[in-house]
Design an enzyme around this catalytic site. Structure first.
Site, PDB file in Angstrom:
ATOM      1  N   ASP A  94       0.830  -1.206   0.000  1.00  0.00           N
ATOM      2  CA  ASP A  94       0.000   0.000   0.000  1.00  0.00           C
ATOM      3  C   ASP A  94       0.869   1.262   0.000  1.00  0.00           C
ATOM      4  OD1 ASP A  94       0.871  -0.160   2.596  1.00  0.00           O
ATOM      5  OD2 ASP A  94      -1.097   0.116   3.520  1.00  0.00           O
ATOM      6  N   SER A  95       2.203   1.087   0.074  1.00  0.00           N
ATOM      7  CA  SER A  95       3.092   2.235  -0.121  1.00  0.00           C
ATOM      8  C   SER A  95       2.858   2.858  -1.493  1.00  0.00           C
ATOM      9  CB  SER A  95       4.561   1.808   0.011  1.00  0.00           C
ATOM     10  OG  SER A  95       4.857   0.749  -0.871  1.00  0.00           O
ATOM     11  N   ASP A 118      -1.149  -6.083  -0.285  1.00  0.00           N
ATOM     12  CA  ASP A 118      -1.471  -5.485   1.011  1.00  0.00           C
ATOM     13  C   ASP A 118      -2.961  -5.262   1.169  1.00  0.00           C
ATOM     14  OD1 ASP A 118       0.643  -5.109   2.738  1.00  0.00           O
ATOM     15  OD2 ASP A 118       1.232  -3.170   1.895  1.00  0.00           O
ATOM     16  N   LYS A 163      -1.221  -9.392   2.818  1.00  0.00           N
ATOM     17  CA  LYS A 163      -0.437  -8.965   3.982  1.00  0.00           C
ATOM     18  C   LYS A 163      -1.266  -7.967   4.777  1.00  0.00           C
ATOM     19  CE  LYS A 163       3.281  -6.054   3.673  1.00  0.00           C
ATOM     20  NZ  LYS A 163       2.817  -4.893   4.453  1.00  0.00           N
ATOM     21  N   GLU A 185      -1.179  -5.503   8.634  1.00  0.00           N
ATOM     22  CA  GLU A 185      -0.323  -4.965   9.696  1.00  0.00           C
ATOM     23  C   GLU A 185      -0.915  -5.243  11.073  1.00  0.00           C
ATOM     24  OE1 GLU A 185       0.448  -0.810   8.967  1.00  0.00           O
ATOM     25  OE2 GLU A 185       1.248  -1.192   6.958  1.00  0.00           O
ATOM     26  N   GLU A 218       9.489  -4.322  10.086  1.00  0.00           N
ATOM     27  CA  GLU A 218       9.849  -3.013   9.492  1.00  0.00           C
ATOM     28  C   GLU A 218      10.355  -2.042  10.557  1.00  0.00           C
ATOM     29  OE1 GLU A 218       6.948  -1.109   6.932  1.00  0.00           O
ATOM     30  OE2 GLU A 218       8.166   0.705   6.790  1.00  0.00           O
TER      31      GLU A 218
END
Ligand code: KIV
Length: 269
Positions: A49-50, A88, A118, A120, A187
């Site tokens: 999602d960056s 993501d 993925k 978080e 991270e």
């Protein structure tokens, strides 16, 4: 029986089995043609999602919609044949409940053709990870600096600077491992903590700004190619594409203004 030619990609169990062996190589990619280049070299490609920040000029990843992830995920799947593709789950699509997470993860898997999602969060997301895995959705976890929580964290801050905080990160890594995640991104984490977690858990750790002792490494492609105006300290810049693009665009603009382009070779007589 399918009439499609089968594409043999790396699988999630194959990534898990790489724990403690050859380092796992990964990069992000958001479009078909860069993904095609990365595909020959990476074990898995993350449609992170960056992309909201790198491609769409957002300040954080918080505003990234699921439809954008699906659009870029489809492009990356189309451009690749070998690497496992992980997409993501964006902020707001999985935190509310395991059921909401399942609906959105299933949509990402079905519409993009990717092999895993993925998300978080550590211990707080363990029940959701278990729920997804038990229903056929492979999950890569992501702990340490979790950009979707940057508002709570007060920015993009390296985690584990105080040794008293280590126990919480270690508990996060244990919780997502026990919940069935097939790998975990660490991270922005101080190196001794990332090395310690890597030794403690049975699934591969993928470091980004973490430790060389992680089982694998990932970077944002645009950062390592020299395309991002600012890159964090942990990025090694392997290319100078920003400068090359600038020089090419300037040469083109100069030639158009001087009426040198198009030249003899570029016109149909
Ligand atoms: O979105 C992303 O690019 C990521 C990587 C930084 C791991 O999550």
């Amino acid at each position: 029986m399918s009439t499609q030619k089968p594409v043999r990609r790396k699988t999630c169990p194959q990534i898990t089995a790489m724990k403690g062996g050859d380092p796992i190589v990964s990069l992000t990619s958001y479009h078909a043609h860069t993904a095609q280049i990365v595909d020959g070299h990476a074990d898995f490609i993350l449609v992170g999602d960056s992309l909201g920040m790198v491609m769409h000029g957002m300040e954080t990843t918080v505003g990234v919609p699921i439809d954008l992830m699906i659009m870029h995920g489809k492009a990356v799947v189309r451009g690749t044949q070998q690497a496992l593709i992980v997409v993501d789950m964006p902020f707001g699509t999985y935190e509310e409940s395991p059921e909401v997470a399942f609906r959105n993860a299933a949509r990402i898997l079905k519409e993009t053709g990717c092999g895993a999602v993925k998300l978080e969060g550590g211990a707080r997301m363990a029940d959701t990870i278990r729920f997804l895995v038990q229903r056929g959705i492979p999950v890569m976890a992501h702990i340490g600096l979790t950009p979707q929580s940057s508002h709570v964290m007060g920015g993009f801050k390296t985690q584990g600077r105080e040794e008293e905080s280590w126990a919480e990160h270690e508990a996060d890594a244990r919780a997502v491992t026990d919940a069935g995640a097939f790998a975990i991104v660490l991270e922005g984490m101080v190196e001794p903590l990332a090395a310690k977690i890597t030794k403690q858990i049975e699934i591969p750790t993928i470091g980004i700004g973490a430790s060389a002792d992680c089982d694998g490494q990932i970077l944002v492609l645009e950062d390592m190619l020299g395309l991002s105006p600012r890159a964090p300290k942990f990025v090694k810049v392997y290319g100078d594409l920003g400068a090359q693009i600038e020089a090419s665009v300037k040469a083109y603009a100069d030639e158009v203004r001087a009426r040198q382009f198009p030249g003899e070779a570029q016109v149909y007589r």
